[in-house]
Design an enzyme around this catalytic site. Sequence first.
Site, PDB file in Angstrom:
ATOM      1  N   ARG A  73       0.837  -1.203   0.000  1.00  0.00           N
ATOM      2  CA  ARG A  73       0.000   0.000   0.000  1.00  0.00           C
ATOM      3  C   ARG A  73       0.872   1.253   0.000  1.00  0.00           C
ATOM      4  O   ARG A  73       2.044   1.223   0.372  1.00  0.00           O
ATOM      5  CB  ARG A  73      -0.897   0.047   1.235  1.00  0.00           C
ATOM      6  CG  ARG A  73      -1.958  -1.014   1.330  1.00  0.00           C
ATOM      7  CD  ARG A  73      -2.713  -0.850   2.641  1.00  0.00           C
ATOM      8  NE  ARG A  73      -3.622  -1.955   2.886  1.00  0.00           N
ATOM      9  CZ  ARG A  73      -4.884  -1.988   2.492  1.00  0.00           C
ATOM     10  NH1 ARG A  73      -5.389  -0.953   1.849  1.00  0.00           N
ATOM     11  NH2 ARG A  73      -5.650  -3.031   2.752  1.00  0.00           N
ATOM     12  N   SER A 115      -4.956 -10.544   5.681  1.00  0.00           N
ATOM     13  CA  SER A 115      -6.053 -11.266   5.032  1.00  0.00           C
ATOM     14  C   SER A 115      -6.814 -10.352   4.082  1.00  0.00           C
ATOM     15  O   SER A 115      -6.665  -9.135   4.114  1.00  0.00           O
ATOM     16  CB  SER A 115      -7.012 -11.837   6.083  1.00  0.00           C
ATOM     17  OG  SER A 115      -7.566 -10.788   6.865  1.00  0.00           O
ATOM     18  N   GLU A 148     -21.442  -5.088  12.584  1.00  0.00           N
ATOM     19  CA  GLU A 148     -20.959  -3.737  12.860  1.00  0.00           C
ATOM     20  C   GLU A 148     -21.369  -2.766  11.756  1.00  0.00           C
ATOM     21  O   GLU A 148     -21.941  -1.698  12.025  1.00  0.00           O
ATOM     22  CB  GLU A 148     -19.436  -3.743  13.007  1.00  0.00           C
ATOM     23  CG  GLU A 148     -18.947  -4.348  14.312  1.00  0.00           C
ATOM     24  CD  GLU A 148     -17.452  -4.228  14.512  1.00  0.00           C
ATOM     25  OE1 GLU A 148     -16.972  -4.599  15.591  1.00  0.00           O
ATOM     26  OE2 GLU A 148     -16.752  -3.762  13.582  1.00  0.00           O
ATOM     27  N   THR A 157       1.361 -10.548   5.977  1.00  0.00           N
ATOM     28  CA  THR A 157       0.592  -9.972   4.865  1.00  0.00           C
ATOM     29  C   THR A 157      -0.914  -9.939   5.105  1.00  0.00           C
ATOM     30  O   THR A 157      -1.669  -9.452   4.259  1.00  0.00           O
ATOM     31  CB  THR A 157       0.901 -10.738   3.564  1.00  0.00           C
ATOM     32  OG1 THR A 157       0.901 -12.150   3.834  1.00  0.00           O
ATOM     33  CG2 THR A 157       2.257 -10.345   3.022  1.00  0.00           C
ATOM     34  N   HIS A 181     -17.580   1.818  43.025  1.00  0.00           N
ATOM     35  CA  HIS A 181     -19.034   1.974  42.886  1.00  0.00           C
ATOM     36  C   HIS A 181     -19.360   3.457  42.672  1.00  0.00           C
ATOM     37  O   HIS A 181     -18.814   4.321  43.357  1.00  0.00           O
ATOM     38  CB  HIS A 181     -19.736   1.483  44.158  1.00  0.00           C
ATOM     39  CG  HIS A 181     -21.215   1.742  44.162  1.00  0.00           C
ATOM     40  ND1 HIS A 181     -22.102   0.969  43.457  1.00  0.00           N
ATOM     41  CD2 HIS A 181     -21.955   2.717  44.772  1.00  0.00           C
ATOM     42  CE1 HIS A 181     -23.325   1.442  43.640  1.00  0.00           C
ATOM     43  NE2 HIS A 181     -23.263   2.508  44.437  1.00  0.00           N
ATOM     44  N   GLY A 241     -16.556 -13.384   5.720  1.00  0.00           N
ATOM     45  CA  GLY A 241     -15.293 -13.771   6.338  1.00  0.00           C
ATOM     46  C   GLY A 241     -14.098 -13.255   5.560  1.00  0.00           C
ATOM     47  O   GLY A 241     -14.242 -12.465   4.613  1.00  0.00           O
TER      48      GLY A 241
END
Length: 467
Positions: free
Chosen positions: A35, A146, A188, A144, A446, A273
Site C-alpha cells: 500500500r 487477510s 458492525e 501480509t 461503585h 469472512g
Amino acid sequence: MDSYDLVVIGTGPGGYVCAIRAAQLGMKVAVVEKRATHGGTCLNVGCIPSKALLHASELYEEVAHGLDRFGIKTGKPKLDLKAMMKHKEDTVEGNVKGIDFLFKKHKITAYHGTGRIVAAGKVEIAPEKGETTTIETKNIVIATGSDVAKLRGIEIDEKRIVSSTGALALDKVPDRLVVIGAGVIGLELGSVWRRLGSEVTVVEFLDRILPGMDGDVAKQFQRMLTKQGLAFKLSSKVTGIEKDGKRLDVIVEPAAGGKAEAIEADVVLVAIGRVPVTAGLGLDKVGVALDERGRIATDHDFRTNVPGIYAIGDVIAGPMLAHKAEDEGVAVAEILAGQAGMVNHDVIPGVVYTMPEVASVGKTEEELKAAGIDYAVGKFPFTANGRAKAMGRSEGFVKILADKATDRVLGVHMIAAAAGEMIHEAALAMEFGASAEDIARTCHAHPTLSEATKEAALAVDKRPIHM
C-alpha cells in the site's frame, strides 16, 4: 545489495509492531508494504475507519432518539455524511502518519511495493513504478494479513455490491441494505447504516449470528439487534444477485434447500469472512508449507518449515484479530533476539463494536460441553447495575464460566455498553490463572459497570448481592 537482520513483509498491526519491537532490541530492520500507507487493512480500511463510523453513527442515533429520556430536548438532527466520512478519513490519516513517525524514530527502512521471497534470506520488492529491488536479510517475517472472502458467482464492484472496504465509503445512505453474513463485520457495518437510516436485512447461512461466540450471548444479542431494527434471515443462503436497473434482487433460499425468494436492495454487503493473503509471496519457490486451509503452517514459535522464515497474524492459524497479530509480532521479535517471546492463544479477547458491545475471552459453554469439562456459571444482568441504569444502558449481562472443581475462570462473555473495555479485567484474571473467587473478592469502584463482573463472579458461587 542492502542487508538487514530482519525484513517484515506487510505493515499491518502484526508487521509494524514486529518491526518496532525488533528495532528496540537492536536489530537492523526493513519493512515492505504494497500500500501507499502503512497500517494494513486494520488502519486503512478496517478496524479504525469502522470504529470512527460506529462512534459517529451512535452519536447521531443518540441525538435522534435517545436524549429525551435525559431531559435534553433537540430538534431532528441533520446528517452530513460527507463530514462524517471526513472524520473517518482524518482518523485514518492520523493513525497511519503515526506509524511513519515510529518507523523513523526507530530507524526502520520502509520499502513500498509488492514483496516476494526469491530465496532464503532474499526479498524482491516490485514497486508500482520504477525498478525492482532485492534486499538481503537474516530473517523474514510474513505479515501480509487477510483479504475479503468472495462468494461464488457474485462480483464485488465496491459501489453497489460491496465488501467491508466499499461499505466504509458509501456516498449516500442506501434505502435498503442487505448484509450477507452475520459475523462481526456484517453486524458492525449493518449497525452503522441502520442508524443512519437504512432498512437492513442480514442473511446468514447458519442458524445463529456470531458463529464461534457463546450461544447464550448470540441469542440475546440477536434479540437486541432486532429491537434496534435489523431484520435477520438465518439458515439461509444467497445464490445470486440480479441487477434490475438501480435495484438489486438478492436471491435467497433455505440453507437446506427449498423455495427461493428475492429481497430488494440498493446496496449489498458481502461479509462472509476473510482469507489469508499468501499469493505472490513466492512461497512455492522457497518451499514454505501451507495447511489444509491455505494458511502458512508454523510451529509454536511462528517458524515455518523453511529456516529463517516466520509468519504471524491472519496468514497463520487462529482468530483473525489485530491484537493477536500484534502480540505475535512482539513474540517473534523477542524470539529472534534470544528471548522467550510467547503468546497465550487461550486468552485473546474478541469484541463486536456495536451498541451495546459484545466481548468474549476464553471458552464458550459449547466448547466446555464438547470437551467434557464440568463447569459452573455465574451471570449478572445490567438491569441490576446502578451505573447502567443511570446511563440508560441496562441491556446485557456478564457471564463467567469457571471450572467446577477448581473455580479457575475458563471463559467470560458479556454484552454491555463498554464491554470492549471491561473484558480486559477478565483477560488479566485468566492470564494469572485467577478463580472466580479472586474476582469476587477484588474491590470494585461503585458505581461502575465493572461491578457486574464482580457480581457475576459472586454468582458462580450462587451469592450475588444485588440479584
